[in-house]
Design an enzyme around this catalytic site. Structure first.
Site, short mmCIF file in Angstrom:
data_model
loop_
_atom_site.label_atom_id
_atom_site.label_comp_id
_atom_site.label_asym_id
_atom_site.label_seq_id
_atom_site.Cartn_x
_atom_site.Cartn_y
_atom_site.Cartn_z
CG HIS A 69 -0.18 -0.06 2.78
ND1 HIS A 69 0.58 -0.65 2.87
CD2 HIS A 69 0.04 0.79 3.17
CE1 HIS A 69 0.98 -0.51 4.02
NE2 HIS A 69 0.85 1.02 4.26
NE ARG A 86 2.48 5.78 9.88
CZ ARG A 86 0.95 5.01 9.08
NH1 ARG A 86 1.50 3.85 8.52
NH2 ARG A 86 -0.35 5.95 9.10
C1 SIN Z 1 3.09 0.86 7.71
O1 SIN Z 1 3.72 2.10 7.88
O2 SIN Z 1 2.39 1.02 6.36
C2 SIN Z 1 3.85 -0.01 8.47
C3 SIN Z 1 5.10 -0.16 8.09
C4 SIN Z 1 6.43 -1.51 9.50
O3 SIN Z 1 5.48 -1.25 10.12
O4 SIN Z 1 7.56 -1.91 8.77
#
Ligand code: SIN
Length: 278
Positions: free
Chosen positions: A96, A269
């Site tokens: 995605h 994040r």
């Molecule tokens: C994400 O932001 O889709 C998660 C990516 C990850 O945890 O590696």
């Protein structure tokens, strides 16, 4: 500062810089230029606090709120991504680009590793500009003017209610009041900073083409999604504690591998505010 590509497709590892320190204008400009060139940058041993991660995002744009997960009290634009030892599913475990169901999807995301399993839990990235360039002229013409309907409603389209409710590590911070988001975006978008065209369809969020049914759209969406993540368009990052990645959602997709059953992985994040794709 040294910038070394990690694959022929995209991604570079940056060393010789401490992101906990205030960066000079020229260091920030070099990082921004490398981001536009390589689409995803990796830094090791940074161990940034949520606030330091937010300061880093400002090299690329403004931090933004992620609609499906409560942010940290000290930095609301930063969410924790946690897979516990008992979770079977993970967050982001299909290809995605972030939040393409929003009118103004995320420009980019910054991800830091807090706890990582001894093996597994790598993140894959794919270069959508390279994937677009590799299409035939006929296909490029066919895609011209096509609009994709992107939705957060399915288990793999945003992975929301259904998926989040099953994630022990994240269900308590899920934004239960978040609605279903649906947005129309061009199937081929032009990068606002580089001018390059890139495929902007993904198997998690793109439901159908505008003015077509899901059944009519599916064969071409499936082709584009499979083509877009061909191995030669990808790179893979092995996380270590304190490592940080920043990726450009306007020209990449990513996939968090779920190959560490029984192990814990904890990340933070931050989201970078984007503009309307054209
Ligand atoms: C994400 O932001 O889709 C998660 C990516 C990850 O945890 O590696």
């Amino acid at each position: 500062m040294e910038i070394k590509p990690i694959s022929g497709a995209l991604g570079a590892e940056v060393s010789g810089i401490d992101l906990k320190e205030e960066l000079s204008n020229s260091e920030s400009a070099d990082i921004h230029a490398a981001f536009l060139e390589h689409h995803v940058l990796f830094f090791r041993d940074q161990h940034l606090s949520p606030q330091q991660e937010i300061r880093f995002t400002r090299i690329f744009g403004e931090p933004d709120i992620y609609p499906f997960q409560k942010g940290l009290p000290e930095a609301p634009e930063v969410i924790e991504i946690l897979k516990t030892e008992t979770d079977e599913r993970n967050f982001g475990g299909s290809w995605h680009s972030d939040t393409t169901y929003l009118e103004t999807p995320a420009l980019g995301s910054v991800l830091s590793a807090l706890e990582v399993p001894e093996y597994g839990g790598d993140t894959l990235f794919a270069n959508m500009a390279l994937a677009y360039d590799a299409l035939s002229d006929g296909m490029k013409q066919a895609l011209e003017g096509l609009v994709g309907i992107n939705s957060s409603d399915g288990p793999y389209r945003g992975g929301r209610q259904a998926v989040m409710a099953k994630l022990d590590g994240m269900k308590d911070t899920y934004q239960t009041e978040a609605k279903v988001y649906v947005s129309e975006h061009p199937v081929v978008r032009t990068h606002p900073e580089t001018g390059r065209k890139a495929i902007y369809v993904n198997s998690s969020h793109t439901k159908r083409f505008k003015d077509m049914t899901e059944a009519e759209s599916k064969p071409l969406i499936d082709f584009l999604c499979q083509h877009a993540v061909r191995p030669e368009f990808t790179c893979r990052f092995r996380w270590t504690p304190g490592a940080l990645a920043v990726w450009d959602n306007r020209c990449t997709q990513h996939h968090a591998l779920n190959d560490y059953a029984g192990k814990r992985r904890r990340m933070q994040r931050a989201t970078i505010k984007g503009d309307r794709p054209f």
